[in-house]
Design an enzyme around this catalytic site. Structure first.
Site, mmCIF file in Angstrom:
data_model
loop_
_atom_site.group_PDB
_atom_site.id
_atom_site.type_symbol
_atom_site.label_atom_id
_atom_site.label_comp_id
_atom_site.label_asym_id
_atom_site.label_seq_id
_atom_site.Cartn_x
_atom_site.Cartn_y
_atom_site.Cartn_z
ATOM 1 N N ARG A 129 48.305 35.900 42.685
ATOM 2 C CA ARG A 129 48.617 36.078 44.111
ATOM 3 C C ARG A 129 48.222 34.816 44.855
ATOM 4 O O ARG A 129 47.213 34.190 44.517
ATOM 5 C CB ARG A 129 47.806 37.213 44.727
ATOM 6 C CG ARG A 129 48.051 38.530 44.102
ATOM 7 C CD ARG A 129 49.145 39.288 44.811
ATOM 8 N NE ARG A 129 49.576 40.396 43.981
ATOM 9 C CZ ARG A 129 50.715 41.042 44.129
ATOM 10 N NH1 ARG A 129 51.560 40.693 45.075
ATOM 11 N NH2 ARG A 129 51.026 42.027 43.333
ATOM 12 N N HIS A 147 45.199 26.088 36.287
ATOM 13 C CA HIS A 147 46.663 26.129 36.322
ATOM 14 C C HIS A 147 47.201 25.482 35.047
ATOM 15 O O HIS A 147 46.737 24.400 34.654
ATOM 16 C CB HIS A 147 47.161 25.366 37.554
ATOM 17 C CG HIS A 147 48.651 25.407 37.683
ATOM 18 N ND1 HIS A 147 49.327 26.523 38.148
ATOM 19 C CD2 HIS A 147 49.602 24.490 37.379
ATOM 20 C CE1 HIS A 147 50.624 26.272 38.127
ATOM 21 N NE2 HIS A 147 50.821 25.055 37.667
HETATM 22 C C1 GRF Z 1 46.249 30.899 32.518
HETATM 23 O O1 GRF Z 1 47.000 30.036 31.722
HETATM 24 C C2 GRF Z 1 46.188 30.418 33.939
HETATM 25 O O2 GRF Z 1 46.220 29.053 34.054
HETATM 26 C C3 GRF Z 1 47.436 31.008 34.520
HETATM 27 O O3 GRF Z 1 47.520 32.280 33.952
HETATM 28 C C4 GRF Z 1 46.907 32.256 32.676
HETATM 29 C C5 GRF Z 1 45.918 33.381 32.639
HETATM 30 O O4 GRF Z 1 45.546 33.685 31.341
HETATM 31 N N1 GRF Z 1 47.400 31.005 35.954
HETATM 32 P P1 GRF Z 1 44.402 34.764 31.036
HETATM 33 O O5 GRF Z 1 44.752 36.021 31.819
HETATM 34 O O6 GRF Z 1 43.102 34.185 31.476
HETATM 35 O O7 GRF Z 1 44.471 34.992 29.569
#
Ligand code: GRF
Length: 243
Positions: A129, A147
């Site tokens: 979000r 990210h």
């Molecule tokens: C990660 O790659 C993060 O950068 C992105 O969503 C993914 C989340 O992975 N925004 P997790 O839920 O921590 O396994």
């Protein structure tokens, strides 16, 4: 600002490595294992709130590194991150946009819930979000996001897919402070991940996550310990722990 100047000058006089520009993965590898370059624990009893929407592997990396997570919040009741929090004995909460009249009310509810825990840092670990100013302004330079691209390339919710579609040979991850623009705040750490022949979104994302799991706990520990200062878009690591 006076504290920052003093910290940089004093530490620079003592040891060049005491003050380092944050921004390269090599700096994080120096800190691997949950300690910083002075040998202190970077997670020493600092309170961290984690916001997550999905699987929560980054939350798990924080927990495994010994970060003191005091609350896991999700916008989705079915997020496996909540289960990971429960299994670690951490309080969990769900704040759904659908339960609030508008985006501002959602932001406020989330802000108040998080602020009540008096966190030293807030970590967005796969929180899908966009947080509005009501939330972001409550925790200045204390919110860390990860990210899955080398920002400023491929902002947004489909960074890995977009990078593959573009045909890049190298992607990676960016761990950064959160400001009021999406995927935009000062960079803390980045790591490059080469794209391999035959990669699909899942395989590339998996290798990017390995880097996120390495960098995110270090970044969160440093921010929670008050060791990060910003100067415009640049983030600096100070040796001095503010009182
Ligand atoms: C990660 O790659 C993060 O950068 C992105 O969503 C993914 C989340 O992975 N925004 P997790 O839920 O921590 O396994």
């Amino acid at each position: 600002m006076a504290r920052e100047t003093r910290a940089i000058r004093d530490a620079g006089a003592v040891n060049r490595t005491e003050v380092a520009r944050i921004g390269w993965a090599v700096a994080a590898s120096d800190c691997a294992g949950g300690t910083d370059e002075t040998g202190e624990s970077v997670a020493d009893s600092k309170r961290v709130v984690v916001l997550a929407s999905g699987n929560g592997s980054n939350l798990q990396a924080l927990l495994d590194a010994g970060i003191e997570v005091v609350l896991v919040v999700s916008d989705r009741p079915d997020a496996y991150a909540l289960e990971r929090g429960k299994q670690a004995g951490v309080d969990t909460a769900v704040v759904r946009p659908a339960d609030h009249p508008d985006r501002r009310a959602f932001d406020r509810a989330l802000r108040d819930l998080v602020a009540a825990t008096r966190p030293d840092a807030v970590c967005l670990a796969g929180f899908m979000r966009v947080l509005g100013p009501e939330f972001v302004r409550a925790f200045p330079d204390r919110i860390v996001n990860t990210h899955p691209s080398l920002l400023p390339a491929f902002r947004g919710a489909h960074a890995v897919r977009d990078a593959l579609a573009y045909g890049v040979r190298v992607s990676g991850c960016t761990v950064h402070l959160v400001d009021e623009e999406v995927d935009h705040g000062p960079v803390l750490f980045q790591a490059a991940v080469p794209v391999e022949d035959g990669d699909d979104e899942a395989s590339l994302h998996e290798r990017i996550k390995r880097e996120e799991h390495r960098l995110l706990p270090v970044a969160v520990g440093l921010v929670a310990s008050g060791r990060v200062r910003t100067d415009g878009r640049r983030a600096w690591l100070t040796a001095e722990v503010p009182s």
